[in-house]
Design an enzyme around this catalytic site. Structure first.
Site, PDB file in Angstrom:
ATOM      1  N   GLY B  49       0.804  -1.216   0.000  1.00 50.83           N
ATOM      2  CA  GLY B  49       0.000   0.000   0.000  1.00 50.83           C
ATOM      3  C   GLY B  49       0.834   1.261   0.000  1.00 50.83           C
ATOM      4  O   GLY B  49       0.567   2.202  -0.751  1.00 50.83           O
ATOM      5  N   ASP B  70      10.533  -7.101  -1.571  1.00 48.48           N
ATOM      6  CA  ASP B  70       9.257  -7.721  -1.205  1.00 48.48           C
ATOM      7  C   ASP B  70       9.357  -9.200  -1.530  1.00 48.48           C
ATOM      8  O   ASP B  70       9.957  -9.574  -2.535  1.00 48.48           O
ATOM      9  CB  ASP B  70       8.077  -7.080  -1.966  1.00 48.48           C
ATOM     10  N   SER B  77      -6.967  -9.181  -3.272  1.00 46.93           N
ATOM     11  CA  SER B  77      -7.341  -8.259  -2.189  1.00 46.93           C
ATOM     12  C   SER B  77      -6.336  -7.112  -2.025  1.00 46.93           C
ATOM     13  O   SER B  77      -6.576  -6.189  -1.266  1.00 46.93           O
ATOM     14  CB  SER B  77      -7.474  -9.023  -0.864  1.00 46.93           C
ATOM     15  N   GLN B  80      -7.226  -3.150  -4.111  1.00 44.30           N
ATOM     16  CA  GLN B  80      -8.061  -2.056  -3.601  1.00 44.30           C
ATOM     17  C   GLN B  80      -7.203  -0.840  -3.254  1.00 44.30           C
ATOM     18  O   GLN B  80      -7.700   0.266  -3.129  1.00 44.30           O
ATOM     19  CB  GLN B  80      -8.844  -2.607  -2.389  1.00 44.30           C
ATOM     20  N   LYS B  94       5.505  -9.441  -6.372  1.00 51.05           N
ATOM     21  CA  LYS B  94       5.249  -7.998  -6.362  1.00 51.05           C
ATOM     22  C   LYS B  94       6.428  -7.208  -6.916  1.00 51.05           C
ATOM     23  O   LYS B  94       6.242  -6.164  -7.541  1.00 51.05           O
ATOM     24  CB  LYS B  94       4.947  -7.532  -4.940  1.00 51.05           C
ATOM     25  N   ASP B 138       4.727  -3.961   6.897  1.00 52.41           N
ATOM     26  CA  ASP B 138       3.425  -4.149   7.530  1.00 52.41           C
ATOM     27  C   ASP B 138       3.524  -4.887   8.850  1.00 52.41           C
ATOM     28  O   ASP B 138       2.548  -5.434   9.327  1.00 52.41           O
ATOM     29  CB  ASP B 138       2.511  -4.939   6.590  1.00 52.41           C
ATOM     30  N   CYS B 196      -3.621  -5.057   8.990  1.00 52.93           N
ATOM     31  CA  CYS B 196      -4.596  -4.530   8.022  1.00 52.93           C
ATOM     32  C   CYS B 196      -5.433  -5.666   7.448  1.00 52.93           C
ATOM     33  O   CYS B 196      -6.587  -5.465   7.071  1.00 52.93           O
ATOM     34  CB  CYS B 196      -3.897  -3.765   6.916  1.00 52.93           C
ATOM     35  N   CYS B 345     -12.284 -16.578  14.284  1.00 55.00           N
ATOM     36  CA  CYS B 345     -12.198 -15.213  13.766  1.00 55.00           C
ATOM     37  C   CYS B 345     -11.991 -15.352  12.255  1.00 55.00           C
ATOM     38  O   CYS B 345     -12.294 -16.393  11.685  1.00 55.00           O
ATOM     39  CB  CYS B 345     -11.070 -14.425  14.431  1.00 55.00           C
TER      40      CYS B 345
END
Lengths: 93, 388
Positions: B49, B70, B77, B80, B94, B138, B196, B345
């Site tokens: 992101g 990376d 997903s 976005q 990536k 992240d 996230c 969860c």
């Protein structure tokens, strides 16, 4: 003496999803203690078992970190702002 | 003062003068500043992101060398918010996807790919070739790793971090101000702050925060600007508010303080509490298929859904009792210790923390974690349900 305490998104689930609360307090420590009293679920996320503020949580009065002032005794003026700033990791994979 | 020394500067070609004319027209940048950008070597840790806008704008700005680290592949997903990747890139590394996009945007940029995780073993070797690092990771272990490596090498760490609607940005540069450890001496305990992937993120948020980082990178390279050294910028996209806080160097910082005790990279997984300690007993798990079999056999089970209401609205789990994670210990009387309790969860991570919290609170019954969470149920048992 009322102050506004800003709650970051990461801690809101433990404080009824509130982004800010107005609390009676004269110091930064009183503001956080009043928050923890109002929302007991948040307590363990703010304090070490010994009662010190957790080290990944920073508390600012205005734009000053209480670490660079009088710690939890840092005075907050009437109508002043206290901000909780926790570490967040996301860059989002 | 610019980070780029005079002796590394090279002239601009006529094509470059045309391409970067809007920079050259700014007296603060000018030909000199553009030459510094051209000579610069910037490492982007993460092409997610934050890394996406960083890479695109730094490439557009004419930063000469962009290193991209990376280990991940592009997933649906991601799209976005990770605008450097496209639908056709799903499944590709990536770094490869980002490289192609950077080259299409500006072939004059040299791209160095590191399709690997940044670790204590390789970090100094990778970072030593760069003038500065922009941190778009992240997770806490990599944040501390990037910070420590930057301090040890004496280079700036342009920091950005996001969660849901909120972002933070700063420049940690121990030669001039505080480092990340001065602000956060220790990470939160695992599980307190959801990732996230679990907590969600507004797609434009990393675009804004990543571009703040890109602006800081360009200013550090060109020189002469007021950077975020010694300042923490907080951004709330939902309320559309910026706040600025003062940061000071911690004289007792173990890394950049007066008497440092950290002189080399450490084990950051351990530092962040992600390796189980000896006294911590493992959490019992149950797979989605095994849970289905037990339910079909009519075994008495308590299913506890620890997700928040908005998340349950995405996929409901039939027959589960709802106790959000934050209320678990307070509401433990609602559980029957004589019956096995299965916690669920989204992906089976936060539910582990619910179980640990109950164990610490002395709950006497048997506690099981649904492995890989509701997504596993959707994948293996009821494929009519979506995974999210």
């Amino acid at each position: 003496m009322a102050v506004t305490l800003f709650i970051p998104a990461a801690l809101r689930p433990f404080a009824d999803n509130k982004a800010a609360v107005i609390l009676p307090a004269k110091t930064a420590g009183e503001a956080v203690a009043a928050l923890a009293a109002a929302y007991p679920d948040i307590q363990q996320h703010l304090y070490e078992p010994g009662g010190a503020l957790r080290s990944f949580v920073n508390l600012f009065v205005g734009d000053t970190n209480i670490k660079n002032a009088d710690g939890l005794n840092t005075p907050v003026p009437d109508g002043g702002e206290v901000t909780l700033v926790p570490a967040i990791a996301g860059g989002c994979l | 003062m610019s980070l780029i020394p005079e002796e590394r500067l090279e002239s601009l070609s006529n094509d470059e003068i045309g391409r970067y004319s809007r920079h050259l027209l700014l007296p603060e940048v000018g030909v000199e500043g553009q030459k510094r950008l051209k000579a610069a070597r910037v490492l982007l840790v993460g092409t997610g992101g934050l890394g996406a806008p960083l890479a695109l704008y730094l490439a557009a700005a004419g930063v000469g060398t962009l290193g991209i680290v990376d280990f991940d592949v592009v997933e649906a997903s991601n799209l976005q918010r990770q605008i450097i990747h496209s639908t056709r890139d799903i499944g590709r590394p990536k770094t490869a996807s980002a490289r192609d996009r950077i080259r299409a945007l500006n072939p004059g940029v040299r791209v160095v790919e590191y399709n690997t995780a940044l670790t204590s073993q390789n970090a100094l070797d990778i970072l030593k070739d760069y003038d500065l690092v922009a941190d778009g990771t992240d997770n806490y272990p990599t944040r501390y790793l990037v910070n420590d490596a930057c301090v040890l090498l004496g280079i700036p760490n342009v920091y950005g971090s996001i969660f849901q609607f909120e972002g933070q940005a700063s420049v940690f540069y121990a030669k001039q101000g505080p480092c990340y450890r001065c602000l956060y001496p220790e990470p939160p305990p695992p599980g307190l702050v959801p990732s996230c992937a679990e907590g969600g993120v507004m797609g434009v948020l990393p675009g804004i925060v990543g571009n703040i980082q890109a602006a800081e990178v360009i200013k550090l390279l060109v020189g002469g600007a007021d950077t975020l050294v010694g300042r923490l910028l907080l951004f709330d996209a939902w309320r559309m508010k910026f706040r600025e806080l003062k940061l000071e160097k911690d004289p007792a910082c173990p890394l950049c303080g007066a008497h440092p005790t950290i002189h080399e990279l450490v084990d950051y997984e351990q530092f962040c509490g992600l390796k189980p300690t000896r006294e911590e007993s493992p959490v019992e798990t149950v797979t989605a298929l095994a849970l289905k079999a037990r339910l079909d056999a009519g075994e008495p089970l308590q299913l506890i859904d620890i997700r928040e209401p908005h998340e349950r609205a995405i996929v409901k789990f039939p027959g589960a009792k709802v106790i959000p994670l934050g209320q678990m210990v307070r509401r433990q009387e609602e559980l029957d210790p004589s019956v096995d309790a299965v916690f669920l969860c989204k992906i089976g991570k936060r539910s582990v923390f619910a179980i640990r919290a109950l164990q610490e609170a002395g709950y006497p019954g048997r506690l099981l974690n649904l492995e890989d969470g509701v997504n596993a149920w959707a994948r293996d048992v009821d494929t009519s349900l979506p995974q999210y």
